[in-house]
Design an enzyme around this catalytic site. Sequence first.
Site, PDB file in Angstrom:
ATOM      1  N   ALA A  81       0.842  -1.208   0.000  1.00  0.00           N
ATOM      2  CA  ALA A  81       0.000   0.000   0.000  1.00  0.00           C
ATOM      3  C   ALA A  81       0.870   1.248   0.000  1.00  0.00           C
ATOM      4  O   ALA A  81       1.688   1.464   0.904  1.00  0.00           O
ATOM      5  CB  ALA A  81      -0.913  -0.021   1.226  1.00  0.00           C
ATOM      6  N   SER A 124      11.858   0.224  -4.310  1.00  0.00           N
ATOM      7  CA  SER A 124      12.024   0.528  -5.724  1.00  0.00           C
ATOM      8  C   SER A 124      13.481   0.832  -6.041  1.00  0.00           C
ATOM      9  O   SER A 124      14.190   1.420  -5.228  1.00  0.00           O
ATOM     10  CB  SER A 124      11.162   1.749  -6.084  1.00  0.00           C
ATOM     11  OG  SER A 124      11.450   2.196  -7.379  1.00  0.00           O
ATOM     12  N   TYR A 148       9.073  10.551  -4.539  1.00  0.00           N
ATOM     13  CA  TYR A 148       8.644   9.145  -4.459  1.00  0.00           C
ATOM     14  C   TYR A 148       9.819   8.271  -4.017  1.00  0.00           C
ATOM     15  O   TYR A 148       9.699   7.491  -3.059  1.00  0.00           O
ATOM     16  CB  TYR A 148       8.105   8.683  -5.822  1.00  0.00           C
ATOM     17  CG  TYR A 148       8.017   7.196  -5.969  1.00  0.00           C
ATOM     18  CD1 TYR A 148       8.945   6.509  -6.744  1.00  0.00           C
ATOM     19  CD2 TYR A 148       7.042   6.464  -5.310  1.00  0.00           C
ATOM     20  CE1 TYR A 148       8.890   5.136  -6.859  1.00  0.00           C
ATOM     21  CE2 TYR A 148       6.976   5.087  -5.422  1.00  0.00           C
ATOM     22  CZ  TYR A 148       7.908   4.432  -6.206  1.00  0.00           C
ATOM     23  OH  TYR A 148       7.859   3.066  -6.315  1.00  0.00           O
ATOM     24  N   LYS A 152      10.453   6.128  -0.404  1.00  0.00           N
ATOM     25  CA  LYS A 152      10.755   4.699  -0.334  1.00  0.00           C
ATOM     26  C   LYS A 152      12.027   4.459   0.487  1.00  0.00           C
ATOM     27  O   LYS A 152      12.110   3.545   1.295  1.00  0.00           O
ATOM     28  CB  LYS A 152      10.917   4.113  -1.737  1.00  0.00           C
ATOM     29  CG  LYS A 152       9.628   3.960  -2.511  1.00  0.00           C
ATOM     30  CD  LYS A 152       8.706   2.933  -1.865  1.00  0.00           C
ATOM     31  CE  LYS A 152       7.459   2.676  -2.701  1.00  0.00           C
ATOM     32  NZ  LYS A 152       6.563   1.675  -2.086  1.00  0.00           N
TER      33      LYS A 152
HETATM   34  C1  WQD Z   1      10.370   3.656 -18.821  1.00  0.00           C
HETATM   35  C2  WQD Z   1      11.055   4.267 -20.043  1.00  0.00           C
HETATM   36  C3  WQD Z   1      10.770   6.640 -20.234  1.00  0.00           C
HETATM   37  C4  WQD Z   1       6.420   6.485 -20.881  1.00  0.00           C
HETATM   38  C5  WQD Z   1       9.002   4.450 -12.886  1.00  0.00           C
HETATM   39  C6  WQD Z   1       9.331   4.606 -11.426  1.00  0.00           C
HETATM   40  C7  WQD Z   1       9.608   3.250 -10.836  1.00  0.00           C
HETATM   41  C8  WQD Z   1       8.434   2.347 -11.076  1.00  0.00           C
HETATM   42  C9  WQD Z   1       8.217   2.217 -12.578  1.00  0.00           C
HETATM   43  C10 WQD Z   1       6.848   2.417  -9.290  1.00  0.00           C
HETATM   44  C11 WQD Z   1      11.762   5.586 -19.747  1.00  0.00           C
HETATM   45  C12 WQD Z   1      10.087   5.920 -21.388  1.00  0.00           C
HETATM   46  C13 WQD Z   1       7.741   6.132 -20.649  1.00  0.00           C
HETATM   47  C14 WQD Z   1       6.064   7.072 -22.127  1.00  0.00           C
HETATM   48  C15 WQD Z   1       8.348   6.921 -22.843  1.00  0.00           C
HETATM   49  N1  WQD Z   1       7.285   2.873 -10.443  1.00  0.00           N
HETATM   50  N2  WQD Z   1       8.696   6.351 -21.617  1.00  0.00           N
HETATM   51  N3  WQD Z   1       7.058   7.267 -23.066  1.00  0.00           N
HETATM   52  O1  WQD Z   1      10.309   5.935 -15.194  1.00  0.00           O
HETATM   53  O2  WQD Z   1      11.719   3.815 -15.449  1.00  0.00           O
HETATM   54  O3  WQD Z   1      10.126   3.987 -13.573  1.00  0.00           O
HETATM   55  O4  WQD Z   1       7.938   3.548 -13.064  1.00  0.00           O
HETATM   56  O5  WQD Z   1       7.214   1.474  -8.670  1.00  0.00           O
HETATM   57  O6  WQD Z   1       9.837   3.372  -9.451  1.00  0.00           O
HETATM   58  O7  WQD Z   1      10.502   5.396 -11.316  1.00  0.00           O
HETATM   59  O8  WQD Z   1       9.245   3.722 -15.879  1.00  0.00           O
HETATM   60  O9  WQD Z   1       7.663   3.084 -17.632  1.00  0.00           O
HETATM   61  O10 WQD Z   1       7.662   5.493 -16.806  1.00  0.00           O
HETATM   62  O11 WQD Z   1       9.553   4.672 -18.231  1.00  0.00           O
HETATM   63  O12 WQD Z   1       9.231   7.114 -23.708  1.00  0.00           O
HETATM   64  O13 WQD Z   1       4.893   7.432 -22.398  1.00  0.00           O
HETATM   65  O14 WQD Z   1      10.068   4.557 -21.028  1.00  0.00           O
HETATM   66  O15 WQD Z   1      11.427   7.833 -20.665  1.00  0.00           O
HETATM   67  O16 WQD Z   1      12.932   5.639 -20.547  1.00  0.00           O
HETATM   68  P1  WQD Z   1      10.429   4.450 -15.085  1.00  0.00           P
HETATM   69  P2  WQD Z   1       8.434   4.258 -17.146  1.00  0.00           P
END
Ligand code: WQD
Length: 337
Positions: A81, A124, A148, A152
């Site tokens: 949560a 994370s 965030y 964590k």
């Molecule tokens: C991945 C890649 C973006 C969306 C975050 C949190 C992490 C976890 C997962 C909670 C990056 C690219 C993304 C889009 C894109 N969250 N991208 N267009 O930022 O690595 O991690 O989410 O637990 O803690 O930090 O994941 O999926 O947002 O991005 O180009 O519409 O995809 O730039 O390179 P991220 P993401």
Amino acid sequence: MRVLVTGGAGYIGSHTLLELMAQGHDVCVLDNYSNATPEVLNRVRGLSNGNVTDFTGDVRDPAILNRVMQDFRPEAVIHFAGLKAVGESEEKPLLYYDVNVGGTLALLHAMDRVGCKNIIFSSSATVYGEPVYLPYDEAHPTAPMSVYGQSKLMAENILTNWAKATAGTSAVLLRYFNPVGAHHSAKIGEDPKDIPNNLMPFIAQVAVGKRDALTVFGEDYDTPDGTGLRDYIHVVDLARAHVAAINYADKSTGARPFNIGTGQSYSVRDMVAAFERACGSPIKTKQAPRRAGDIAAMQADASRAAAELGWTAEHGLDDMTASTWAWQSANPNGYDN
Ligand code: WQD
């Protein structure tokens, strides 16, 4: 064991419930449904022996926590949560500290009141921040860049001090990389509210016709194709890591972080191409500048989890995309179908 799963109606929580029950554990869910729907538990019951106890409430509320602890008497807690949107955390820092840190504190107080000594924490890889080296191992410096990530890390520190000061307790800190995919039944999966922040659900919504095009954030990173590299892990592998962590916690004391990733990273363009193979049609994309706060590459060294939890990821990229597509195409509007 009797396992309390906070946030158990969420994306990772629901997949973990199935893996826990498959291993014979009794499960109880506490969820306030701020980012989930009760329909998820109906699906979980339909996919298992159905014995899921559940309570509705906020993990910060001592009254509901005491009721859950007294009624269910958990032997271990898996604490999902929390709030997880990086961008939102910058706009609402106090909310993120209140929920992610305050919720963890309230939970530990409630556990102490009934002598529950084992907790698995949903942390994370963002606690590491900019990589000093890659792949990240658990000794990598922690310097989270977002509220965030800081929330964590604060929770990890609280858990570490609690485990050190409280005899016989164990805190397993699972540092997730990028969870993706869905259960093979296509009955449960990721269903983000509003516009997805994360890559995979956004691609899936483009594929199913819900979004027009994927915006690719940055193609000038120092990576092979210029787009961001991430260590994506199938949610079922991630769920199985929690079952392994429960077994580890039952035989250990103190706090210990574990990277939960695959050790293989893929670029945005790799993910788009893999999804096109899974859905059989092109995914329209458009280019945009880098997204604030993004880093070029993340990759896990998950050797500690292999050595000490006896866990390694088993699902590959095509499993991740095919299972996501099966879920999204069977549930175009997620759980609101
Ligand atoms: C991945 C890649 C973006 C969306 C975050 C949190 C992490 C976890 C997962 C909670 C990056 C690219 C993304 C889009 C894109 N969250 N991208 N267009 O930022 O690595 O991690 O989410 O637990 O803690 O930090 O994941 O999926 O947002 O991005 O180009 O519409 O995809 O730039 O390179 P991220 P993401």
